[in-house]
Motif scaffolding. Structure first.
Motif, PDB file in Angstrom:
ATOM      1  N   ALA A 112     -50.496 -51.456 -64.270  1.00 49.29           N
ATOM      2  CA  ALA A 112     -51.534 -51.750 -65.272  1.00 49.29           C
ATOM      3  C   ALA A 112     -52.333 -52.989 -64.878  1.00 49.29           C
ATOM      4  O   ALA A 112     -53.561 -53.012 -65.031  1.00 49.29           O
ATOM      5  CB  ALA A 112     -50.892 -51.936 -66.655  1.00 49.29           C
ATOM      6  N   ALA A 113     -51.660 -54.014 -64.353  1.00 50.39           N
ATOM      7  CA  ALA A 113     -52.369 -55.222 -63.921  1.00 50.39           C
ATOM      8  C   ALA A 113     -53.288 -54.919 -62.732  1.00 50.39           C
ATOM      9  O   ALA A 113     -54.416 -55.427 -62.665  1.00 50.39           O
ATOM     10  CB  ALA A 113     -51.365 -56.320 -63.558  1.00 50.39           C
ATOM     11  N   LEU A 114     -52.815 -54.092 -61.800  1.00 50.51           N
ATOM     12  CA  LEU A 114     -53.655 -53.703 -60.661  1.00 50.51           C
ATOM     13  C   LEU A 114     -54.871 -52.916 -61.148  1.00 50.51           C
ATOM     14  O   LEU A 114     -55.988 -53.140 -60.673  1.00 50.51           O
ATOM     15  CB  LEU A 114     -52.853 -52.858 -59.668  1.00 50.51           C
ATOM     16  N   ASP A 115     -54.659 -52.004 -62.075  1.00 56.10           N
ATOM     17  CA  ASP A 115     -55.756 -51.176 -62.589  1.00 56.10           C
ATOM     18  C   ASP A 115     -56.740 -51.980 -63.430  1.00 56.10           C
ATOM     19  O   ASP A 115     -57.924 -51.657 -63.472  1.00 56.10           O
ATOM     20  CB  ASP A 115     -55.209 -50.001 -63.393  1.00 56.10           C
ATOM     21  N   ALA A 116     -56.275 -53.040 -64.086  1.00 56.04           N
ATOM     22  CA  ALA A 116     -57.158 -53.874 -64.897  1.00 56.04           C
ATOM     23  C   ALA A 116     -58.219 -54.581 -64.067  1.00 56.04           C
ATOM     24  O   ALA A 116     -59.288 -54.925 -64.579  1.00 56.04           O
ATOM     25  CB  ALA A 116     -56.340 -54.901 -65.677  1.00 56.04           C
ATOM     26  N   LEU A 162     -52.314 -60.437 -59.967  1.00 59.85           N
ATOM     27  CA  LEU A 162     -52.599 -59.083 -59.476  1.00 59.85           C
ATOM     28  C   LEU A 162     -54.004 -58.644 -59.884  1.00 59.85           C
ATOM     29  O   LEU A 162     -54.779 -58.158 -59.062  1.00 59.85           O
ATOM     30  CB  LEU A 162     -51.552 -58.097 -60.005  1.00 59.85           C
ATOM     31  N   THR A 163     -54.325 -58.824 -61.154  1.00 56.49           N
ATOM     32  CA  THR A 163     -55.659 -58.461 -61.639  1.00 56.49           C
ATOM     33  C   THR A 163     -56.723 -59.295 -60.939  1.00 56.49           C
ATOM     34  O   THR A 163     -57.748 -58.771 -60.502  1.00 56.49           O
ATOM     35  CB  THR A 163     -55.740 -58.652 -63.170  1.00 56.49           C
ATOM     36  N   GLY A 164     -56.474 -60.588 -60.798  1.00 54.46           N
ATOM     37  CA  GLY A 164     -57.428 -61.478 -60.133  1.00 54.46           C
ATOM     38  C   GLY A 164     -57.655 -61.111 -58.681  1.00 54.46           C
ATOM     39  O   GLY A 164     -58.785 -61.152 -58.186  1.00 54.46           O
TER      40      GLY A 164
END
Length: 133
Positions: free
Chosen positions: A127-131, A80-82
């Motif tokens: 949180a992963a999306l926002d990171a 997700l973060t990537g």
């Protein structure tokens, strides 16, 4: 500005999007995992624009491996973060669109079914999306 994603980039986006729904289904103790997955996938399938085209392509992404929610999360949350980061590098509006698409799919998947474990997982996904921002 348009986006030009490689096959690997598309796999990352697909793994992130479909994996988030798989992760919610896996965390859905007593909340109907099949219904959560179906509603989440339908929301992803109804997406338009460049991200919609990527999600509509033959799915390159493998389902998360492992027999626990923790094993799924170790694969999906970094994806997700990537995905947000790679989209942001090409077009920040597409990164924002991806985040909005995922949040819409999460809402569709969990409507009326939010339990404490699902609420916790939704927080981790967000949180992963926002990171990635």
């Amino acid at each position: 500005m348009s986006i030009n994603l490689t096959a690997q980039d598309k796999t990352t986006v697909q793994t992130a999007a479909y994996g988030a729904i798989d992760l919610l289904a896996a965390a859905s103790i007593g909340s109907g995992p099949g219904k959560i997955a179906a509603d989440g996938y339908l929301a992803l399938f109804s997406t338009t624009g460049p991200i919609g085209h990527v999600l509509a392509e033959k799915r390159r992404a493998a389902k998360p491996e492992g027999k626990s929610v923790a094993a799924y999360a170790e694969q999906v949350l970094p994806a997700l973060t990537g995905a947000v980061r790679l989209l942001k590098a090409q077009d920040p509006t597409q990164a924002a669109e991806f985040r909005a698409i995922l949040r819409t799919a999460i809402d569709a998947a969990t409507a009326g079914r939010v339990t404490a474990p699902l609420e916790s997982m939704i927080g981790k996904i967000n949180a992963a999306l926002d990171a990635g921002e």
